[in-house]
Design a protein around this motif. Structure first.
Motif, PDB file in Angstrom:
ATOM      1  N   ALA A 193       0.835  -1.207   0.000  1.00 55.59           N
ATOM      2  CA  ALA A 193       0.000   0.000   0.000  1.00 55.59           C
ATOM      3  C   ALA A 193       0.866   1.251   0.000  1.00 55.59           C
ATOM      4  O   ALA A 193       0.579   2.221  -0.708  1.00 55.59           O
ATOM      5  CB  ALA A 193      -0.931  -0.005   1.219  1.00 55.59           C
ATOM      6  N   GLU A 194       1.945   1.233   0.766  1.00 57.93           N
ATOM      7  CA  GLU A 194       2.839   2.387   0.828  1.00 57.93           C
ATOM      8  C   GLU A 194       3.462   2.670  -0.538  1.00 57.93           C
ATOM      9  O   GLU A 194       3.558   3.826  -0.965  1.00 57.93           O
ATOM     10  CB  GLU A 194       3.934   2.145   1.860  1.00 57.93           C
ATOM     11  N   GLY A 199       2.816   6.356  -5.696  1.00 57.75           N
ATOM     12  CA  GLY A 199       2.605   6.506  -7.126  1.00 57.75           C
ATOM     13  C   GLY A 199       3.192   5.396  -7.960  1.00 57.75           C
ATOM     14  O   GLY A 199       3.232   5.496  -9.199  1.00 57.75           O
ATOM     15  N   ALA A 200       3.652   4.313  -7.314  1.00 58.89           N
ATOM     16  CA  ALA A 200       4.114   3.157  -8.076  1.00 58.89           C
ATOM     17  C   ALA A 200       2.963   2.639  -8.939  1.00 58.89           C
ATOM     18  O   ALA A 200       1.796   2.685  -8.541  1.00 58.89           O
ATOM     19  CB  ALA A 200       4.604   2.058  -7.140  1.00 58.89           C
ATOM     20  N   ALA A 201       3.301   2.148 -10.117  1.00 61.07           N
ATOM     21  CA  ALA A 201       2.272   1.641 -11.028  1.00 61.07           C
ATOM     22  C   ALA A 201       1.771   0.270 -10.604  1.00 61.07           C
ATOM     23  O   ALA A 201       0.617  -0.096 -10.869  1.00 61.07           O
ATOM     24  CB  ALA A 201       2.830   1.575 -12.450  1.00 61.07           C
ATOM     25  N   ALA A 202       2.641  -0.507  -9.955  1.00 63.07           N
ATOM     26  CA  ALA A 202       2.282  -1.861  -9.532  1.00 63.07           C
ATOM     27  C   ALA A 202       3.358  -2.354  -8.576  1.00 63.07           C
ATOM     28  O   ALA A 202       4.392  -1.705  -8.389  1.00 63.07           O
ATOM     29  CB  ALA A 202       2.172  -2.794 -10.738  1.00 63.07           C
ATOM     30  N   VAL A 203       3.121  -3.506  -7.963  1.00 64.21           N
ATOM     31  CA  VAL A 203       4.139  -4.169  -7.160  1.00 64.21           C
ATOM     32  C   VAL A 203       4.168  -5.645  -7.531  1.00 64.21           C
ATOM     33  O   VAL A 203       3.164  -6.219  -7.957  1.00 64.21           O
ATOM     34  CB  VAL A 203       3.892  -4.023  -5.634  1.00 64.21           C
ATOM     35  N   GLY A 225      -4.405  -4.453  -0.252  1.00 66.47           N
ATOM     36  CA  GLY A 225      -3.434  -3.419   0.064  1.00 66.47           C
ATOM     37  C   GLY A 225      -3.056  -2.597  -1.161  1.00 66.47           C
ATOM     38  O   GLY A 225      -2.958  -1.363  -1.097  1.00 66.47           O
ATOM     39  N   VAL A 226      -2.861  -3.273  -2.275  1.00 68.81           N
ATOM     40  CA  VAL A 226      -2.521  -2.585  -3.523  1.00 68.81           C
ATOM     41  C   VAL A 226      -3.670  -1.676  -3.960  1.00 68.81           C
ATOM     42  O   VAL A 226      -3.466  -0.528  -4.357  1.00 68.81           O
ATOM     43  CB  VAL A 226      -2.177  -3.611  -4.624  1.00 68.81           C
ATOM     44  N   LYS A 227      -4.886  -2.190  -3.877  1.00 67.94           N
ATOM     45  CA  LYS A 227      -6.052  -1.391  -4.277  1.00 67.94           C
ATOM     46  C   LYS A 227      -6.220  -0.169  -3.371  1.00 67.94           C
ATOM     47  O   LYS A 227      -6.502   0.938  -3.852  1.00 67.94           O
ATOM     48  CB  LYS A 227      -7.315  -2.255  -4.234  1.00 67.94           C
ATOM     49  N   ALA A 228      -6.040  -0.365  -2.061  1.00 70.72           N
ATOM     50  CA  ALA A 228      -6.182   0.756  -1.116  1.00 70.72           C
ATOM     51  C   ALA A 228      -5.118   1.819  -1.392  1.00 70.72           C
ATOM     52  O   ALA A 228      -5.414   3.017  -1.408  1.00 70.72           O
ATOM     53  CB  ALA A 228      -6.065   0.246   0.311  1.00 70.72           C
ATOM     54  N   GLY A 229      -3.884   1.379  -1.614  1.00 67.52           N
ATOM     55  CA  GLY A 229      -2.818   2.328  -1.884  1.00 67.52           C
ATOM     56  C   GLY A 229      -3.034   3.096  -3.167  1.00 67.52           C
ATOM     57  O   GLY A 229      -2.781   4.308  -3.235  1.00 67.52           O
ATOM     58  N   ARG A 230      -3.525   2.427  -4.184  1.00 70.77           N
ATOM     59  CA  ARG A 230      -3.789   3.105  -5.459  1.00 70.77           C
ATOM     60  C   ARG A 230      -4.925   4.112  -5.322  1.00 70.77           C
ATOM     61  O   ARG A 230      -4.852   5.238  -5.828  1.00 70.77           O
ATOM     62  CB  ARG A 230      -4.139   2.065  -6.535  1.00 70.77           C
ATOM     63  N   LEU A 231      -5.987   3.724  -4.629  1.00 66.46           N
ATOM     64  CA  LEU A 231      -7.102   4.649  -4.416  1.00 66.46           C
ATOM     65  C   LEU A 231      -6.646   5.876  -3.626  1.00 66.46           C
ATOM     66  O   LEU A 231      -7.060   7.003  -3.908  1.00 66.46           O
ATOM     67  CB  LEU A 231      -8.245   3.946  -3.679  1.00 66.46           C
ATOM     68  N   ALA A 232      -5.801   5.660  -2.621  1.00 62.20           N
ATOM     69  CA  ALA A 232      -5.285   6.780  -1.825  1.00 62.20           C
ATOM     70  C   ALA A 232      -4.467   7.725  -2.701  1.00 62.20           C
ATOM     71  O   ALA A 232      -4.578   8.950  -2.592  1.00 62.20           O
ATOM     72  CB  ALA A 232      -4.440   6.254  -0.673  1.00 62.20           C
ATOM     73  N   TYR A 233      -3.646   7.164  -3.579  1.00 64.27           N
ATOM     74  CA  TYR A 233      -2.839   7.992  -4.475  1.00 64.27           C
ATOM     75  C   TYR A 233      -3.723   8.817  -5.400  1.00 64.27           C
ATOM     76  O   TYR A 233      -3.505  10.013  -5.594  1.00 64.27           O
ATOM     77  CB  TYR A 233      -1.913   7.097  -5.300  1.00 64.27           C
ATOM     78  N   LEU A 234      -4.760   8.180  -5.959  1.00 64.70           N
ATOM     79  CA  LEU A 234      -5.664   8.893  -6.862  1.00 64.70           C
ATOM     80  C   LEU A 234      -6.494   9.934  -6.119  1.00 64.70           C
ATOM     81  O   LEU A 234      -6.853  10.969  -6.675  1.00 64.70           O
ATOM     82  CB  LEU A 234      -6.590   7.895  -7.568  1.00 64.70           C
ATOM     83  N   GLY A 235      -6.798   9.653  -4.829  1.00 61.30           N
ATOM     84  CA  GLY A 235      -7.590  10.586  -4.030  1.00 61.30           C
ATOM     85  C   GLY A 235      -6.817  11.813  -3.597  1.00 61.30           C
ATOM     86  O   GLY A 235      -7.413  12.808  -3.199  1.00 61.30           O
ATOM     87  N   LYS A 236      -5.520  11.763  -3.650  1.00 64.23           N
ATOM     88  CA  LYS A 236      -4.617  12.867  -3.302  1.00 64.23           C
ATOM     89  C   LYS A 236      -4.711  13.204  -1.807  1.00 64.23           C
ATOM     90  O   LYS A 236      -5.765  13.588  -1.308  1.00 64.23           O
ATOM     91  CB  LYS A 236      -4.877  14.114  -4.152  1.00 64.23           C
TER      92      LYS A 236
END
Length: 256
Positions: A193-194, A199-203, A225-236
Motif C-alpha cells: 500500500a505504501e 505513485g508506483a504503477a504496480a508491485v 493493500g494494492v487497491k487501497a494504496g492506489r485509491l489513496a494515491y488517486l484521491g490525493k
C-alpha cells in the motif's frame, strides 16, 4: 472510468503481480492466483519442465494470465538474452523480466548488464521489464534502451523488509515516464500500500505470499493493500501540518 495500467499494449486492471517460487506445494498456486486477482505471473524458466506435467510450473498458471518468465540465474547480459529467447521459443510469450545477478550475498542486480540485455531484447520485440537497483540514471538508460517498465527493488530479494529504498524509488516515479513496478523486499500488505501511495504503477510480490502461514489469505490481503494504496494515491492526500488544526470550529460552545 476504470483505472488501468498499460504495459506493452496490454491493459491491466490488477496492479499486483505475483511470483511462483518458494511455495511449499505447487498445487496451491492456482488458488493463490485466484485470491490475488493477479493477471501477470512471473516464473523462472528453469522451473519449466515440458517433460513432466506435475513439475512444469506453467501447468499451475491459468491460461488467462500473462506469463512473465524471468532470467533468474543469468550472471551477465549474454546469459539473460539467451534465457529470454529460450522462453519465447518454448511458448512463454514475449514478456520477460530481466534479472542479471552476479552478487551471491545480497543478490543485487547488475544495472549495467541489465541495460545491455534490455536494449538487445527490446529490439527483438520483447516486452522487457528489467529488475534493477533503484538509480535514476540507470532508469533513464533503461528507458532509452526500450524497457516497457522499470522494476526497482524495495529491499534485497526475499528479505520482506519493505521499502528500504523508498526515497530513490520516489525520485524514479517522479522522473521516469514509464510504469515503475516495485519488486523485491515487500513483506506486508502495508508495504505494498505504501508503494502504491507513492505513485508506483504496480508491485510484484512472491516471498511474502509464498512463505505466509496461509498463502491464499495473504494473496487476498496484498490485493486489497494494492487497491487501497492506489485509491489513496488517486484521491490525493491532504497537506501535512506541524501544528494541530481542529476539524470542527472551536467557537459556539454553550451559547458563546
Amino acid at each position: 472510468m476504470m483505472d488501468k495500467l498499460k504495459i506493452g499494449g496490454v491493459e491491466l486492471q490488477n496492479r499486483l503481480f505475483i511470483g511462483t517460487g518458494k511455495f511449499p506445494n505447487k498445487k496451491i498456486i492456482p488458488d493463490v492466483i485466484k485470491s490475488s486477482g493477479s493477471k501477470v505471473i512471473t516464473m523462472a524458466l528453469r522451473r519449466v519442465d515440458l517433460n513432466s506435467k506435475e513439475e512444469n510450473i506453467i501447468e499451475y498458471i491459468p491460461k488467462d494470465c500473462i506469463l512473465l518468465p524471468n532470467t533468474s540465474g543469468a550472471r551477465n547480459a549474454e546469459e539473460a538474452v539467451r534465457i529470454a529467447r529460450l522462453a519465447r521459443a518454448m511458448g512463454c510469450g514475449n514478456w520477460v523480466k530481466i534479472e542479471v545477478i552476479s552478487d551471491n550475498k545480497y543478490l543485487l542486480p547488475d544495472n549495467y548488464e541489465t541495460i545491455k540485455a534490455t536494449e538487445i531484447l527490446a529490439k527483438e520485440g520483447f516486452v522487457v521489464l528489467p529488475y534493477m537497483s533503484p538509480d535514476l540514471m540507470a532508469a533513464k538508460s533503461l528507458v532509452d534502451a526500450g524497457a516497457a517498465a522499470v522494476m526497482p527493488l524495495g529491499a534485497p530479494i526475499g528479505t520482506n523488509r519493505g521499502l528500504q529504498t523508498k526515497e530513490l524509488i520516489r525520485i524514479m516515479i517522479d522522473e521516469i515516464d514509464l510504469p515503475t513496478i516495485v519488486d523485491a523486499g515487500i513483506g506486508k500488505p502495508s508495504h505494498a500500500a505504501e508503494a502504491m501511495e507513492m505513485g508506483a504503477a504496480a508491485v510484484l510480490v512472491n516471498t511474502a505470499i509464498a512463505t505466509a502461514g496461509d498463502p491464499v489469505k495473504m494473496a487476498q490481503a496484498f490485493s486489497l493493500g494494492v487497491k487501497a494504496g492506489r485509491l489513496a494515491y488517486l484521491g490525493k492526500f491532504g497537506p501535512e501540518r506541524k501544528y494541530a488544526e481542529a476539524s470542527s470550529p472551536l467557537t459556539g460552545f454553550l451559547n458563546e
